[in-house]
Every structure is written in structure tokens, then in C-alpha cells.
Design a protein around this motif. Structure first.
Motif, PDB file in Angstrom:
ATOM      1  N   ASN A 390       0.826  -1.213   0.000  1.00 21.90           N
ATOM      2  CA  ASN A 390       0.000   0.000   0.000  1.00 21.90           C
ATOM      3  C   ASN A 390       0.858   1.261   0.000  1.00 21.90           C
ATOM      4  O   ASN A 390       0.472   2.301   0.539  1.00 21.90           O
ATOM      5  N   ILE A 391       2.051   1.171  -0.597  1.00 18.03           N
ATOM      6  CA  ILE A 391       2.994   2.282  -0.564  1.00 18.03           C
ATOM      7  C   ILE A 391       2.416   3.548  -1.190  1.00 18.03           C
ATOM      8  O   ILE A 391       2.720   4.677  -0.778  1.00 18.03           O
ATOM      9  N   GLU A 392       1.517   3.402  -2.195  1.00 16.75           N
ATOM     10  CA  GLU A 392       0.973   4.572  -2.881  1.00 16.75           C
ATOM     11  C   GLU A 392       0.081   5.426  -1.987  1.00 16.75           C
ATOM     12  O   GLU A 392      -0.134   6.616  -2.270  1.00 16.75           O
ATOM     13  N   LEU A 393      -0.443   4.842  -0.899  1.00 21.01           N
ATOM     14  CA  LEU A 393      -1.337   5.599  -0.027  1.00 21.01           C
ATOM     15  C   LEU A 393      -0.628   6.793   0.610  1.00 21.01           C
ATOM     16  O   LEU A 393      -1.204   7.882   0.721  1.00 21.01           O
ATOM     17  N   ASN A 394       0.603   6.589   1.025  1.00 19.07           N
ATOM     18  CA  ASN A 394       1.363   7.672   1.662  1.00 19.07           C
ATOM     19  C   ASN A 394       2.403   8.300   0.748  1.00 19.07           C
ATOM     20  O   ASN A 394       2.847   9.429   0.993  1.00 19.07           O
ATOM     21  N   PHE A 395       2.812   7.558  -0.285  1.00 13.08           N
ATOM     22  CA  PHE A 395       3.826   8.062  -1.229  1.00 13.08           C
ATOM     23  C   PHE A 395       3.323   7.834  -2.655  1.00 13.08           C
ATOM     24  O   PHE A 395       3.713   6.875  -3.329  1.00 13.08           O
ATOM     25  N   PRO A 396       2.448   8.685  -3.145  1.00 13.43           N
ATOM     26  CA  PRO A 396       1.806   8.455  -4.445  1.00 13.43           C
ATOM     27  C   PRO A 396       2.757   8.458  -5.632  1.00 13.43           C
ATOM     28  O   PRO A 396       2.386   8.002  -6.718  1.00 13.43           O
ATOM     29  N   HIS A 397       3.985   8.935  -5.448  1.00 15.32           N
ATOM     30  CA  HIS A 397       4.957   8.935  -6.544  1.00 15.32           C
ATOM     31  C   HIS A 397       5.713   7.606  -6.642  1.00 15.32           C
ATOM     32  O   HIS A 397       6.487   7.408  -7.582  1.00 15.32           O
ATOM     33  N   LEU A 398       5.491   6.702  -5.673  1.00 15.05           N
ATOM     34  CA  LEU A 398       6.132   5.385  -5.696  1.00 15.05           C
ATOM     35  C   LEU A 398       5.120   4.318  -6.076  1.00 15.05           C
ATOM     36  O   LEU A 398       3.910   4.543  -6.021  1.00 15.05           O
ATOM     37  N   ARG A 399       5.617   3.132  -6.441  1.00 16.24           N
ATOM     38  CA  ARG A 399       4.744   2.060  -6.897  1.00 16.24           C
ATOM     39  C   ARG A 399       5.107   0.745  -6.223  1.00 16.24           C
ATOM     40  O   ARG A 399       6.288   0.422  -6.055  1.00 16.24           O
ATOM     41  N   TYR A 400       4.058  -0.019  -5.851  1.00 15.85           N
ATOM     42  CA  TYR A 400       4.270  -1.366  -5.327  1.00 15.85           C
ATOM     43  C   TYR A 400       4.697  -2.302  -6.455  1.00 15.85           C
ATOM     44  O   TYR A 400       5.630  -3.091  -6.312  1.00 15.85           O
ATOM     45  N   GLN A 401       4.020  -2.217  -7.592  1.00 18.68           N
ATOM     46  CA  GLN A 401       4.357  -3.035  -8.755  1.00 18.68           C
ATOM     47  C   GLN A 401       5.132  -2.190  -9.755  1.00 18.68           C
ATOM     48  O   GLN A 401       4.750  -1.064 -10.070  1.00 18.68           O
ATOM     49  N   GLU A 402       6.238  -2.754 -10.238  1.00 18.97           N
ATOM     50  CA  GLU A 402       7.093  -2.047 -11.190  1.00 18.97           C
ATOM     51  C   GLU A 402       7.561  -2.995 -12.292  1.00 18.97           C
ATOM     52  O   GLU A 402       7.701  -4.203 -12.063  1.00 18.97           O
ATOM     53  N   PRO A 403       7.859  -2.479 -13.455  1.00 21.37           N
ATOM     54  CA  PRO A 403       8.483  -3.320 -14.480  1.00 21.37           C
ATOM     55  C   PRO A 403       9.915  -3.666 -14.065  1.00 21.37           C
ATOM     56  O   PRO A 403      10.536  -2.936 -13.287  1.00 21.37           O
ATOM     57  N   PRO A 404      10.445  -4.781 -14.562  1.00 18.16           N
ATOM     58  CA  PRO A 404      11.869  -5.056 -14.333  1.00 18.16           C
ATOM     59  C   PRO A 404      12.724  -4.027 -15.061  1.00 18.16           C
ATOM     60  O   PRO A 404      12.242  -3.300 -15.936  1.00 18.16           O
ATOM     61  N   LEU A 405      13.991  -3.987 -14.686  1.00 24.30           N
ATOM     62  CA  LEU A 405      14.942  -3.031 -15.271  1.00 24.30           C
ATOM     63  C   LEU A 405      16.012  -3.777 -16.045  1.00 24.30           C
ATOM     64  O   LEU A 405      16.549  -4.777 -15.561  1.00 24.30           O
ATOM     65  N   ILE A 406      16.336  -3.278 -17.229  1.00 20.06           N
ATOM     66  CA  ILE A 406      17.513  -3.746 -17.954  1.00 20.06           C
ATOM     67  C   ILE A 406      18.348  -2.511 -18.295  1.00 20.06           C
ATOM     68  O   ILE A 406      17.863  -1.551 -18.886  1.00 20.06           O
TER      69      ILE A 406
END
Length: 557
Positions: A390-406
Motif C-alpha cells: 500500500n505504498i501509494e497511499l502515503n507516497f503516491p509517486h512510488l509504486r508497489y508493482q514495477e516493471p523489471p529493469l535492464i
């Protein structure tokens, strides 16, 4: 030096695919390969910490048919309110760990039940190594409340030998590694442990309103020392944690990686710790270790701060002959890159390498340096996703789900090329474990990652270029059979050099293909290959043709 004889294991002509551009790309081929797996986190309203940690995956050839197989660790059933003293259980096949065998046509079959690897308890990580030197790789599976050592019987089955081997451990184990720390030809076992936590100690964290309860910060719990088991031979290990000097420090270990960072002939051990300083245990060569993370400059970040260390890789990304470090962590912390200066110290290089700018708002777990475009430089791949659902509740600029990085290694810095790497790098997941290896033996390194409370993903490397490659599979005789800890130096016709330490460990909770892979660019051969075995024996190969997998057996002194 000894000139080695070698045997080509498998030969592959240059790909017949049309090469339209020079870039790194992947295709998600999970369904095509007949792989069906769903990681079971057993999330509850109680926000028990294990629910958010995910699990690991291993790429290894358990039946020696020349094709990589996949083993993935799974969770177990957690009740929404666990009774006092209760532990999670695998009371349904959906909670089983899974072994997928690769068929000759490249598809996979689930052989878990036949192999005897369904497991028990809430699984976390996996380590791969041939601890008894019988030619078949064995598995060590970590879990909350006790670990399991599975002996590979060589007939497609495994036997749980934990009790006889004496490696059950205790507490909450995470990543593990097989390493011959005393160079006696037998693989020892090192295990990271996380927190002094139990279901009975679960406390309420976060705001007391619906949806705002959070998983607790690790600062609220004491840590636990790692474990070191010495391989005594004949299938038995001895816990030498305290004797070796690893028992006094209180870590919160999530990742572990090995390399001889100071080139003294002894393998050293790095632990990625969560919300406390990092550990670098220098092997003193007498059966003991000393933590030199602080004088070496890798205990904290460039600002002198601790961070949430998750996954780790200990590999030479800049081809200077000295193993470097990268540690993934949470958003706003920047993934930590430490460049080995060759004098026993490291420089915090997150800014200069470009990794800091790329990763500032991302949260990483499993990661690995590997040459995905075969240009002779190790690139970076990372499984990403925040720990808080639920990270977006307090930090809307962050994401719980993210794409992988290359991130592609340009030779000057890393550049994010995820946007052009295929649909999988546009799909947001809460990914955790990650392993790399050439699954289809086409000379391009593939990757497998585990999504927290989600499916396994097999990403096939479809990079289009005309670059050549070379893969080496070592077999020790005086050294351990897997050649773990061997250092390989490849020199190209133009004089450029690359270095690889043979290992299956690193990343987060996972084990990668132990074969050493080299991209050769436009070179059609390697001018020379020098192998320094753990036994001290040095072998040299000359003018080795590109685009093949080569088996190399350790020579007698």
C-alpha cells in the motif's frame, strides 16, 4: 602453467534470425514452454512479514542432459490469525516448491512429485552445488523455521538428507551459497538469516484505519547472525559459525554473494543486510573471517547512511580484473554500486556508473550482471517492486508493482534500455527472485523471475546482433566438482580482457547457471583463457573458437 585440453559440449551456428538492429530484448515465453506456477504468499490482514518477501528460483541442470532445468521455491498456508506456536504448512499442492524438467524440444514438464521436492514449510531461497562431488548438483532450500538439503540421487530423484548432514539451521533463513571457503575440494554452505521474528511476535504497524496497516520495519526486530557449515565429507557438515568469526555480528541478511575480492586465493563472502550496515567477510585463509566492510568502504552508502539491502551481485562489471558489488534496495535510496579499486577498498560508484540516477525511484530485489548483448561488457538486470503493498497511499509517486529493469553497459556507464527491451519490461509486477542462464543454449543469456504472489516468468533473450560468444562449463578434480570459486580470465585477439568468478549464488534468494558466459563482440575466437582453480592449479587454453559451449576438466598438477 598447464595447457588444457578441452571438449566442445554443444556447438551452435550463428543464429539464422534476421538481425535488424543492435539492442537488448526479451520475450516472455513462459506459456510457450508449458510452465505453470503461482507463488503463494498467503497474504493476511495481520501483515505477517514473510508474506511480502517472495521466493527464489534456480537454473541448473539436475540430470546432466545439457539443458537447464528450473526449480522454484514456494510459500505455504498462513492462517489470518496464527495460533500461538503455529507454523505455515504446505497442505495443498498449490503450495509445493516446483521442479520443471526441460525436454529435448525446449518445453518443460513438472516433475516435482517424482523428484521428491514438494518441500515443507514457508520456503524462501535456494542454493545449488554438488556438495559430495558425485557429478550431480544438489539443492539447499531455505525457509522460515528450518532448511532442507536435498541430495541428487542421479536418477531424477532427490533425498532429504538434512538431519544426517546437520544443516537444518534455525530461525528465518533467506539466501544461501555453496562455497569452498577452505579450498579442500568440498563445498561448504553459508546461509543468511533475517530477523528474530515469529508469528507470536507480530506487532501492529501503520495507521489504525482500514487499508493503512503496514508490514513492520525491520528496525523493530533484532537481527540474526549468518550460519556457516563446514563440509566434513561423507555427507556431514559441522556448524562453525562462531569458530569462523561469523557469529558475533547481528545482521539482517537477505542476499549473499561470493568472490575473492582481494585476490589472495581465498573466497570472501558479502551479505546484503536490510536497514543496517552491510557485511564483507574477508577470508583470512586459516578457517576464520573478519568483517572489513567499514574499512573497505562498503558498509554504508556514499552519504554514510545505511539502506535496505535486498539482492546482491559480486562481479567485475568494468573488466579491470577486480570483482565489484551492486546491492539493490528501496526507492529513494539508489541501488548501491561499489567499484573495487584493487587495493582492498571500494569506491561508492552509484553516481558515476549511472545506476543512481536510473534507480532513484525504484525498489529492487533479485539482480545480476550479465552480458545480454554479447558485446564483452556485463549489463544489469533487476527484478523490481516495493515491499509495501500500500505504498501509494502515503507516497503516491512510488509504486508497489514495477516493471523489471535492464541497463546496458556502454563501457562508460549504464543506460536504461528497458523501454526497448520488449513487452515484459512494460509490465508492472512485484517481482522478487531472479536467476540468469542460457536456457536454450543459443549463446544468449536468458532470465527467470518470480513475482510475489504471482506467476513465474521466463524471459528469453531475443537480442538482435551479430556478436559472438563463448560459454565454459568447468569440472573440478582436485577442486570441488562444480569449479565454484574458479577465476577465469579471457583475453580477446585485440588484447581486451574479461573476468568471471564461477558461482551459482548472488541475486536474491536465487541460484543462477554456473556456466561462465562471455560475449566476444566481433571476435570469432578467444585468444587465450586462463583458469585459476580453487586448488591453486592454473590452466590455459589458446585460440578457442567462438559460438560454442566448452567443457573443461581440471588438469592434474
Amino acid at each position: 602453467m598447464l595447457i588444457a585440453s578441452y571438449l566442445p559440449a554443444q556447438q551452435h551456428p550463428p543464429s539464422a534470425r534476421t538481425r535488424t538492429a543492435d539492442y537488448i530484448s526479451f520475450e516472455d515465453v513462459t506459456q510457450k514452454l508449458n510452465i505453470h506456477f503461482q507463488q503463494q504468499a498467503s497474504a493476511t490482514s495481520q501483515k505477517y512479514l514473510p508474506e511480502t518477501m517472495g521466493s527464489g528460483v534456480a537454473l541448473f541442470d539436475y540430470d546432466n542432459d545439457g539443458r537447464l532445468d528450473i526449480f522454484v521455491v514456494n510459500g505455504a498456508r498462513i492462517d489470518d490469525s496464527m495460533p500461538k506456536g503455529a507454523m505455515p504448512v504446505k497442505d495443498s499442492p498449490k503450495y509445493w516448491n516446483r521442479l520443471f524438467h526441460q525436454r529435448a524440444d525446449g518445453t518443460f514438464e513438472d516433475v516435482t512429485e517424482k523428484a521428491g521436492l514438494s518441500g515443507i514449510g514457508y520456503g524462501m531461497g535456494v542454493a545449488v552445488g554438488d556438495y559430495d562431488n558425485d557429478g550431480y548438483d544438489d539443492l539447499y532450500v531455505t525457509a522460515l523455521g528450518g532448511n532442507r538439503l536435498y541430495h541428487n540421487n542421479g536418477d531424477g530423484t532427490f533425498t532429504d538428507v538434512t538431519a544426517a548432514a546437520g544443516v537444518g539451521g534455525s530461525g528465518w533463513s533467506t539466501s544461501a551459497a555453496f562455497v569452498d571457503y577452505d579450498n579442500d575440494g568440498l563445498l561448504d554452505l553459508v546461509v543468511a538469516r533475517y530477523l528474530d521474528w515469529s508469528f507470536d511476535k507480530n506487532i501492529y504497524c501503520g495507521e489504525k484505519r482500514p487499508g493503512y496497516r503496514s508490514y513492520c520495519h525491520p528496525d523493530l526486530f533484532h537481527g540474526a547472525s549468518p550460519l556457516l557449515f563446514h563440509n566434513d565429507g561423507h555427507g556431514h557438515f559441522t556448524d562453525v559459525t562462531a569458530k569462523a568469526g561469523l557469529g558475533s555480528a547481528e545482521g539482517k541478511g537477505l542476499g549473499v554473494a561470493i568472490a575473492d575480492y582481494d585476490h589472495d586465493g581465498n573466497m570472501d563472502i558479502f551479505f546484503a543486510n536490510d536497514a543496517t550496515r552491510q557485511f564483507l567477510y574477508r577470508n583470512k585463509g586459516n578457517g576464520t573471517f573478519e568483517d572489513v566492510a567499514m574499512p573497505a568502504g562498503i558498509a554504508v552508502d556514499g552519504d554514510g547512511k545505511t539502506y535496505n539491502g535486498m539482492g546482491v551481485d559480486f562481479s567485475d562489471y568494468d573488466n579491470d580484473g577486480h570483482p565489484d558489488l551492486i546491492i539493490s534496495n528501496l526507492a529513494t535510496q539508489k541501488y548501491a554500486v561499489y567499484q573495487n579499486l584493487g587495493d582492498g577498498t571500494f569506491d561508492y560508484a552509484s553516481y558515476g556508473s549511472g545506476v543512481g540516477a536510473i534507480t532513484f525511484l525504484h525498489s529492487g530485489w533479485g539482480l545480476h550482471f550479465a552480458d545480454f548483448d554479447n558485446d564483452g561488457r556485463k549489463d544489469l538486470i533487476v527484478a523490481q517492486g516495493h515491499v509495501m503493498d500500500n505504498i501509494e497511499l502515503n507516497f503516491p509517486h512510488l509504486r508497489y508493482q514495477e516493471p523489471p529493469l535492464i541497463a546496458r553497459n556502454t563501457g562508460q556507464k549504464f543506460e536504461d534500455v528497458s523501454a526497448h527491451a520488449g513487452p515484459a519490461f512494460h509490465q508492472a509486477w512485484a517481482a522478487r527472485g531472479l536467476a540468469v542462464g542460457d536456457i536454450d543454449n543459443d549463446g544468449r543469456t536468458d532470465t527467470v523471475l518470480v513475482v510475489h504472489d504471482g506467476p513465474l516468468h521466463v524471459l528469453r533473450n531475443t537480442s538482435h546482433n551479430a556478436n559472438h560468444w563463448l560459454t565454459l562449463k568447468l569440472a573440478g578434480r582436485k577442486s570441488n566438482r562444480d569449479g565454484i570459486g574458479a577465476e577465469i580470465k579471457l583475453t580477446s585477439p585485440s588484447g581486451g580482457e574479461q573476468y568471471v568468478t564461477v558461482s551459482t549464488t548472488g541475486s536474491y534468494l536465487s541460484a543462477s547457471d554456473r556456466r561462465a558466459h562471455f560475449g566476444l563482440g566481433s571476435d570469432i575466437s578467444a585468444k587465450s583463457i586462463e583458469i585459476r582453480w580453487p586448488s591453486g592449479i592454473v590452466q590455459r587454453l589458446e585460440n578457442v573458437r567462438a559460438d560454442q559451449i566448452v567443457n573443461i576438466t581440471e588438469s592434474a598438477r
